[in-house]
Each structure stands twice: as C-alpha cells, then as structure tokens.
Design a protein around this motif. Structure first.
Motif, PDB file in Angstrom:
ATOM      1  N   SER A  75       0.820  -1.210   0.000  1.00  0.00           N
ATOM      2  CA  SER A  75       0.000   0.000   0.000  1.00  0.00           C
ATOM      3  C   SER A  75       0.857   1.265   0.000  1.00  0.00           C
ATOM      4  O   SER A  75       0.606   2.196  -0.773  1.00  0.00           O
ATOM      5  N   LEU A  76       1.871   1.304   0.853  1.00  0.00           N
ATOM      6  CA  LEU A  76       2.736   2.490   0.922  1.00  0.00           C
ATOM      7  C   LEU A  76       3.470   2.734  -0.395  1.00  0.00           C
ATOM      8  O   LEU A  76       3.496   3.853  -0.909  1.00  0.00           O
TER       9      LEU A  76
ATOM     10  N   THR B 118       2.795   1.578  -3.412  1.00  0.00           N
ATOM     11  CA  THR B 118       1.854   1.895  -4.493  1.00  0.00           C
ATOM     12  C   THR B 118       1.404   3.344  -4.410  1.00  0.00           C
ATOM     13  O   THR B 118       1.356   4.055  -5.423  1.00  0.00           O
ATOM     14  N   TYR B 119       1.110   3.809  -3.205  1.00  0.00           N
ATOM     15  CA  TYR B 119       0.689   5.202  -3.008  1.00  0.00           C
ATOM     16  C   TYR B 119       1.758   6.166  -3.522  1.00  0.00           C
ATOM     17  O   TYR B 119       1.456   7.122  -4.244  1.00  0.00           O
ATOM     18  N   ILE B 120       3.012   5.907  -3.161  1.00  0.00           N
ATOM     19  CA  ILE B 120       4.108   6.787  -3.580  1.00  0.00           C
ATOM     20  C   ILE B 120       4.302   6.732  -5.092  1.00  0.00           C
ATOM     21  O   ILE B 120       4.386   7.759  -5.759  1.00  0.00           O
TER      22      ILE B 120
ATOM     23  N   GLU C 285       2.260   5.841  -7.453  1.00  0.00           N
ATOM     24  CA  GLU C 285       1.125   6.417  -8.181  1.00  0.00           C
ATOM     25  C   GLU C 285       1.171   7.936  -8.203  1.00  0.00           C
ATOM     26  O   GLU C 285       0.605   8.559  -9.089  1.00  0.00           O
ATOM     27  N   SER C 286       1.837   8.535  -7.218  1.00  0.00           N
ATOM     28  CA  SER C 286       1.880   9.994  -7.150  1.00  0.00           C
ATOM     29  C   SER C 286       2.850  10.607  -8.162  1.00  0.00           C
ATOM     30  O   SER C 286       2.801  11.808  -8.418  1.00  0.00           O
TER      31      SER C 286
END
Length: 106
Positions: free
Chosen positions: A31-32, A34-36, A38-39
């Motif tokens: 999750s961490l 992927t979040y980064i 994707e940004s």
C-alpha cells in the motif's frame, strides 16, 4: 528483496512495464509503495496484489511513461518511502522525548 516475476522474464520485460515480487511482505509495504509510485507523474499504472492469503508475497506491477525506465522510478519510490519513514521515526522519537521530559518534571 524484490525479484522479477517469472512471466515477465519469460516474455522479455520492457523498460516500461514490470512486475516485482516481494517475499515475506504484505499490505503495509504494498500500500505504501503503491501510493508513492502512483503519485509520480511518470507513472502510468501501479498496483499490487496478494494472489492467495496463505502466500506471503506481494506482486507489484509498475508501468511508466515513454522516456523513463521502470528501474529508475522504482528506485525513486523506495528513496521517497525511506525519507518518509525516517521523518515518521524522527517525529515519533521527538514526541516520546518530550513526553518523558514532562513526566520527569511532574
């Protein structure tokens, strides 16, 4: 840490699209990261999955835009994650120290 997925190796992965496998990892890292990733404006697609609950692996797929390489964006994502976690650790330690000082003066 991460390895190429066999399917990618067999089909000859492109510079723009890869799937990485992380052993002994779960939703927290998936999750961490992927979040980064994707940004980043260079990222076209990023997602992770856990294929089976009893399998202790995450599969992270990253696709980047032309002109960039998966490896460069992937490394940059890990560097940013490391910076974020260092900031959290520093902030937490500072708060613990402040709390201990107030308890000592009471």
């Amino acid at each position: 840490m991460a390895e190429l997925l066999e399917d990618d190796v067999n089909t000859g992965p492109s510079e723009l699209d890869r799937t990485f496998v992380f052993e002994d990892e779960g939703h927290t890292l998936g999750s961490l990261l992927t979040y980064i990733l994707e940004s980043f404006p260079e990222t076209d697609f990023c997602a992770y999955s856990i294929r089976h609950p009893s399998e202790n692996k995450i599969y992270l797929r990253l696709k980047v835009k032309n002109g960039y390489t998966v490896e460069d964006i992937f490394k940059r994502g890990f560097q940013e994650l490391n910076q974020m976690l260092n900031h959290v650790k520093k902030t937490f330690n500072k708060a613990v120290s402040a709390y201990e000082e107030t308890k000592a003066t009471e």
